[in-house]
Write a protein that holds these residues in place. Structure first.
Motif, PDB file in Angstrom:
ATOM      1  N   GLY A 333     -25.580  25.267  15.506  1.00 37.44           N
ATOM      2  CA  GLY A 333     -26.886  25.317  14.860  1.00 37.44           C
ATOM      3  C   GLY A 333     -27.010  26.370  13.784  1.00 37.44           C
ATOM      4  N   ALA A 334     -25.886  26.699  13.130  1.00 37.99           N
ATOM      5  CA  ALA A 334     -25.869  27.833  12.199  1.00 37.99           C
ATOM      6  C   ALA A 334     -25.935  27.438  10.734  1.00 37.99           C
ATOM      7  N   VAL A 335     -26.089  26.157  10.439  1.00 41.38           N
ATOM      8  CA  VAL A 335     -25.936  25.719   9.052  1.00 41.38           C
ATOM      9  C   VAL A 335     -26.988  26.337   8.123  1.00 41.38           C
ATOM     10  N   LYS A 336     -28.190  26.616   8.630  1.00 45.84           N
ATOM     11  CA  LYS A 336     -29.210  27.216   7.779  1.00 45.84           C
ATOM     12  C   LYS A 336     -28.967  28.715   7.576  1.00 45.84           C
ATOM     13  N   THR A 337     -28.405  29.359   8.586  1.00 46.64           N
ATOM     14  CA  THR A 337     -28.143  30.803   8.496  1.00 46.64           C
ATOM     15  C   THR A 337     -26.865  31.086   7.716  1.00 46.64           C
ATOM     16  N   LEU A 338     -25.810  30.337   8.022  1.00 46.95           N
ATOM     17  CA  LEU A 338     -24.521  30.562   7.355  1.00 46.95           C
ATOM     18  C   LEU A 338     -24.454  29.717   6.087  1.00 46.95           C
ATOM     19  N   THR A 339     -25.189  30.150   5.085  1.00 44.94           N
ATOM     20  CA  THR A 339     -25.159  29.505   3.766  1.00 44.94           C
ATOM     21  C   THR A 339     -23.837  29.812   3.084  1.00 44.94           C
ATOM     22  N   ARG A 340     -23.624  29.182   1.942  1.00 41.86           N
ATOM     23  CA  ARG A 340     -22.398  29.470   1.195  1.00 41.86           C
ATOM     24  C   ARG A 340     -22.308  30.960   0.870  1.00 41.86           C
ATOM     25  N   LYS A 341     -23.432  31.557   0.519  1.00 46.78           N
ATOM     26  CA  LYS A 341     -23.451  32.979   0.189  1.00 46.78           C
ATOM     27  C   LYS A 341     -23.040  33.821   1.395  1.00 46.78           C
ATOM     28  N   GLU A 342     -23.571  33.461   2.561  1.00 46.04           N
ATOM     29  CA  GLU A 342     -23.226  34.208   3.770  1.00 46.04           C
ATOM     30  C   GLU A 342     -21.762  33.996   4.152  1.00 46.04           C
ATOM     31  N   ILE A 343     -21.269  32.782   3.963  1.00 47.89           N
ATOM     32  CA  ILE A 343     -19.851  32.527   4.263  1.00 47.89           C
ATOM     33  C   ILE A 343     -18.955  33.323   3.321  1.00 47.89           C
ATOM     34  N   ASP A 344     -19.368  33.468   2.066  1.00 43.76           N
ATOM     35  CA  ASP A 344     -18.605  34.303   1.126  1.00 43.76           C
ATOM     36  C   ASP A 344     -18.531  35.743   1.629  1.00 43.76           C
ATOM     37  N   LYS A 345     -19.626  36.237   2.187  1.00 43.99           N
ATOM     38  CA  LYS A 345     -19.631  37.598   2.748  1.00 43.99           C
ATOM     39  C   LYS A 345     -18.680  37.688   3.943  1.00 43.99           C
ATOM     40  N   LEU A 346     -18.691  36.667   4.768  1.00 44.54           N
ATOM     41  CA  LEU A 346     -17.786  36.647   5.915  1.00 44.54           C
ATOM     42  C   LEU A 346     -16.336  36.574   5.460  1.00 44.54           C
ATOM     43  N   THR A 347     -16.096  35.848   4.379  1.00 46.72           N
ATOM     44  CA  THR A 347     -14.734  35.763   3.835  1.00 46.72           C
ATOM     45  C   THR A 347     -14.237  37.135   3.399  1.00 46.72           C
ATOM     46  N   GLU A 348     -15.087  37.883   2.723  1.00 47.01           N
ATOM     47  CA  GLU A 348     -14.701  39.235   2.304  1.00 47.01           C
ATOM     48  C   GLU A 348     -14.465  40.123   3.518  1.00 47.01           C
ATOM     49  N   MET A 349     -15.281  39.934   4.552  1.00 47.07           N
ATOM     50  CA  MET A 349     -15.109  40.736   5.767  1.00 47.07           C
ATOM     51  C   MET A 349     -13.740  40.493   6.405  1.00 47.07           C
ATOM     52  N   VAL A 350     -13.366  39.199   6.572  1.00 45.83           N
ATOM     53  CA  VAL A 350     -12.102  38.907   7.255  1.00 45.83           C
ATOM     54  C   VAL A 350     -10.907  39.327   6.406  1.00 45.83           C
ATOM     55  N   LYS A 351     -11.046  39.263   5.093  1.00 49.46           N
ATOM     56  CA  LYS A 351      -9.961  39.744   4.234  1.00 49.46           C
ATOM     57  C   LYS A 351      -9.780  41.242   4.406  1.00 49.46           C
ATOM     58  N   VAL A 419     -20.761  36.886  13.520  1.00 49.60           N
ATOM     59  CA  VAL A 419     -21.579  35.673  13.421  1.00 49.60           C
ATOM     60  C   VAL A 419     -22.682  35.692  14.482  1.00 49.60           C
ATOM     61  N   ALA A 420     -22.352  36.132  15.678  1.00 51.29           N
ATOM     62  CA  ALA A 420     -23.356  36.199  16.748  1.00 51.29           C
ATOM     63  C   ALA A 420     -24.513  37.113  16.360  1.00 51.29           C
ATOM     64  N   LYS A 421     -24.193  38.230  15.694  1.00 49.66           N
ATOM     65  CA  LYS A 421     -25.255  39.138  15.239  1.00 49.66           C
ATOM     66  C   LYS A 421     -26.124  38.461  14.183  1.00 49.66           C
ATOM     67  N   LYS A 422     -25.470  37.762  13.251  1.00 53.22           N
ATOM     68  CA  LYS A 422     -26.238  37.091  12.197  1.00 53.22           C
ATOM     69  C   LYS A 422     -27.145  36.012  12.774  1.00 53.22           C
ATOM     70  N   LEU A 423     -26.674  35.333  13.821  1.00 56.29           N
ATOM     71  CA  LEU A 423     -27.463  34.264  14.432  1.00 56.29           C
ATOM     72  C   LEU A 423     -28.456  34.795  15.463  1.00 56.29           C
ATOM     73  N   ASP A 424     -28.330  36.076  15.796  1.00 53.81           N
ATOM     74  CA  ASP A 424     -29.211  36.708  16.785  1.00 53.81           C
ATOM     75  C   ASP A 424     -29.182  35.957  18.118  1.00 53.81           C
ATOM     76  N   ILE A 425     -27.966  35.695  18.598  1.00 50.86           N
ATOM     77  CA  ILE A 425     -27.821  34.943  19.850  1.00 50.86           C
ATOM     78  C   ILE A 425     -27.307  35.813  20.992  1.00 50.86           C
ATOM     79  N   ILE A 426     -27.253  37.134  20.778  1.00 51.34           N
ATOM     80  CA  ILE A 426     -26.780  38.028  21.837  1.00 51.34           C
ATOM     81  C   ILE A 426     -27.970  38.444  22.686  1.00 51.34           C
TER      82      ILE A 426
END
Length: 595
Positions: A333-351, A419-426
């Motif tokens: 259920g993360a498609v609204k939270t994990l936008t392309r912009k947010e995925i780009d941020k995650l990409t930089e994080m994992v790199k 991702v869990a923090k971004k989705l606030d599911i903890i």
């Protein structure tokens, strides 16, 4: 002049209730605030137990009324008076039904205007609050934390005493045996050119206590590690140190579980169900990408290697061919939270933590799909990936591939938490305990290109690997265990080696010659020649335990006088330079870069 003459405190401020009405009492504390209403003055007096209202009116003696008029925030007062019912009650504080009508008032200490307001959840910068830590510690929320720490240490001593443990203090100035983190070194004045070390743990001394016959040892021990700081790490910390003789791993874990059950019940009135859940190290890494997983939420890892090994997409196929893997997580259920912009941020994080990139699939709620790699795959392979990922409309699939499986797992583990923090599911106010067992005995050091000890060199290997220690280091498992709470490591422990021949083998496997091993640890191995009982133990991080119990974000919230993120103390400006005379006495000269 003795300001205390004739007056002695009878009660703390926070303890008054309606049943105290009519009592003559003496209280002392700090002024939280003063309210001047002309013919009426009210002072909120604060001590470590809470606040009580002091009242002054037209019937108050003029001298007393004038003193109340001059009182300002953080003045230290002592007041004598009679408890009475308040006409205007305050339901926000426990003492809100009563007040003290003051007959005698003494100003014991005046205060300048403090650099910040002494209130809960103060928004002043942490650096300023650490500089004036003695004021910061007056805040009710911090005082509550420190008082709770005191209660927890009492439970610790009671529990271990009831279970036959003896508290033994071990030295703070010890021999430096650098293993793992860096030692803090202390130069010797008497033996110039030599150094003590501050203990990273009482490990060797508690093992020697077992040889000495104190078969159940505990200590609330101060420990020191010269390492970079994080929110859950300080250069000096406290651990609940435990060692037991004539035991196996199950006995040690049972004592640890009993303590956790006791402390959570007594302090938080939370029932912890035992036995606690267990996972092997291998299972924890494969399912969560971490040896200290937060199991309060799902989002487990899955392996896509078999599905994509021949898919034609070079990133995936080369990872599998190179001996690594391709794995993913599904953010439900993360498609609204994990936008392309947010995925780009995650990409930089994992790199930033070792990955070459991040592959992704977004399944829009309207049934369409967007992906960073779908054009390289046929429909059947993509369908198989989504089936393995259990991905439905509204979900986002995140995938990492690398020739080093360790990178794939660790990066996905970090990504899972982010991702869990971004989705606030903890979930909040939930305590998930987990034992991690069967740790690897050896760890591969990429820089040194050799195997090193994953734990200290006295950890015993599991019995079934004794015949393959020299021939199959990568697969040897240790009799080691960690206790994890909500993704934070609380405890590490192991069953120890007591067989001198096995210990000699361990030293050799770790690259230590007989001479080097004896120079570092000879006093321990000599002791084992004189009848060493089988033993094992653990160290539970007290600071981390309290931080988790209170839901604090930082260890600094549960330590009275912590260091900041630069390992310094703004209040005393330590560490600091010392004068030349002191250095000369120690036989130490600074280099030009140090001056």
């Amino acid at each position: 002049m003795d300001f205390m003459t004739g007056l002695k405190r009878t009660d703390y401020c926070g303890g008054f209730r309606m049943e105290d009405v009519g009592r003559e009492v003496v209280v002392a504390g700090w002024v939280q605030r003063q309210r001047d209403l002309g013919s009426l003055i009210f002072i909120d007096l604060r001590d470590r137990t809470g606040i009580v209202q002091l009242a002054f009116d037209e019937s108050t003696e003029k001298e007393v009324f004038d003193k109340a008029f001059t009182a300002r925030s953080e003045y230290v007062l002592m007041a004598k008076g009679t408890v009475r019912e308040r006409s205007s009650k305050n339901k926000d504080i426990p003492t809100g039904d009563i007040e003290i009508f003051v007959e005698e008032l003494r100003v014991l200490g005046k205060s300048e205007t403090p650099p910040f307001e002494i209130v809960e959840n103060c928004q002043t910068s942490e650096l300023t609050r650490l500089k004036y830590r003695y004021l910061d510690l007056r805040r009710p929320d911090l005082q509550k934390n420190i008082l709770l720490r005191h209660k927890i240490t009492k439970v610790i001593r009671d529990y271990f005493d009831e279970n036959g443990f003896i508290e033994i203090e071990t030295p703070m100035l010890i021999k430096s045996t650098p293993e793992g983190a860096r030692d803090f070194l202390v130069p010797s004045r008497i033996h110039q050119g030599t150094f003590y070390a501050l203990p990273q743990s009482p490990q060797l001394y508690k093992q020697l206590s077992m040889v000495a016959g104190f078969d159940r040892y505990m200590q609330i021990a101060r420990c020191f590690r010269d390492e970079d700081l994080r929110a859950d790490r300080q250069p000096e910390f406290t651990q609940i140190d435990v060692e037991m003789s004539f035991v196996d791993m199950e006995d040690v874990l049972a004592i640890g579980e009993g303590f956790i059950k006791r402390v959570f019940k007594e302090i938080l009135n939370v029932e912890v169900e035992t036995p606690l859940q267990r996972l092997t190290y291998t299972d924890a890494m494969n399912r969560y990408g971490s040896d200290k997983p937060d199991t309060r939420f799902a989002m487990e890892l899955y392996d896509l290697s078999e599905i994509v090994k021949d898919c034609g997409f070079g990133v995936f196929t080369s990872a599998v061919e190179g001996g690594g893997s391709v794995r993913g997580i599904t953010a439900k259920g993360a498609v609204k939270t994990l936008t392309r912009k947010e995925i780009d941020k995650l990409t930089e994080m994992v790199k930033g933590i070792g990955a070459k990139g991040l592959a992704w699939v977004r399944l829009n709620e309207d049934g369409t799909m967007a992906s960073s790699f779908a054009k390289f795959l046929d429909e059947a392979t993509m369908a198989a990936i989504l089936e393995k990922a259990d991905a439905k409309a509204g979900d986002v699939v995140l995938i990492i591939g690398d020739t080093k499986n360790s990178i794939v797992l660790s990066v996905l583990g970090a990504l899972r938490n982010e991702v869990a923090k971004k989705l606030d599911i903890i979930p909040k106010n939930k305590y998930n305990f987990l034992w991690i067992t069967e740790f690897p005995f050896f760890d591969w050091d990429e820089d040194a290109q050799q195997f090193v000890a994953m734990h200290h060199p006295f950890t015993s290997p599991m019995d079934e690997y004794l015949d393959t220690l020299e021939t199959d280091k990568a697969n040897v498992k240790a009799k080691a265990y960690d206790l994890v709470l909500n993704g934070i490591e609380l405890c590490s422990g192991s069953i120890r080696i007591t067989n001198p021949d096995l210990q000699k083998r361990m030293f050799a496997l770790l690259g230590l010659s007989d001479e080097e091993a004896y120079a570092k640890f000879g006093f321990l191995t000599d002791a084992f020649k004189y009848g060493a009982p089988p033993h094992g133990g653990m160290g539970i991080g007290l600071d981390r335990l309290i931080m988790q119990m209170l839901g604090c974000e930082s260890l600094r919230d549960v330590i009275a006088f912590p260091k900041d993120k630069n390992a310094s103390e703004p209040m005393t400006e330590c560490p600091s330079v010392v004068d030349t005379l002191q250095l000369n006495e120690l036989g130490i000269a600074l280099t030009e870069n140090d001056k």
